[in-house]
Design an enzyme around this catalytic site. Sequence first.
Site, short mmCIF file in Angstrom:
data_model
loop_
_atom_site.label_atom_id
_atom_site.label_comp_id
_atom_site.label_asym_id
_atom_site.label_seq_id
_atom_site.Cartn_x
_atom_site.Cartn_y
_atom_site.Cartn_z
N ASP A 55 0.85 -1.18 0.00
CA ASP A 55 0.00 0.00 0.00
C ASP A 55 0.89 1.23 0.00
O ASP A 55 1.95 1.24 0.62
CB ASP A 55 -0.91 0.03 1.24
CG ASP A 55 -1.91 1.16 1.17
OD1 ASP A 55 -2.89 1.01 0.42
OD2 ASP A 55 -1.71 2.19 1.82
N THR A 56 0.45 2.25 -0.72
CA THR A 56 1.12 3.54 -0.68
C THR A 56 0.11 4.57 -0.21
O THR A 56 -1.01 4.64 -0.72
CB THR A 56 1.65 3.94 -2.08
OG1 THR A 56 2.61 2.97 -2.49
CG2 THR A 56 2.30 5.31 -2.05
#
Length: 159
Positions: A55-56
């Site tokens: 995830d960013t």
Amino acid sequence: MLVERLGIVPARTCSPDIDESPRPGEMPRLYALRMAEEKARAVPRGPNEVVLAGDTTVAVGRRILGQAEDEAMQRGFLKLLGGRRHHVLSAVSTITADGRQISKLSDSIVKFKPLHPDEITAYVESGDPRQRFPHPDIADMIVQYNGWATAQPDWRETP
């Protein structure tokens, strides 16, 4: 895909359907780690399979910038980011063949120059306004104006 750049060909890929809403009062670093870990746990795993999820998250202070739903929201994000530092939190989580979950978070602090409205228009028109920042096309353009960046990794293992 990042793993393909590393020369790894996954046996399969999927996008787990999880609730990506931040919890009340949740700090951005913990949110990014939680998202990567929940995505990894949401993928059905066969015997001896390894799962890798990521995830960013982009954050300004304690504010998590979510999915830009339209051009107005995208413009608002760019106005907010222009001329200030923000965090790009990249989290990865893997579940090993024996079931251990190991997670890593990298916190990159990025500073954009103040953005002129014409630049914001160019960024908005160059990418999909529904994408989360940094959209790869937009990030490549903004990096040209980045005064500096720093990163700090953080390892975490979950039993």
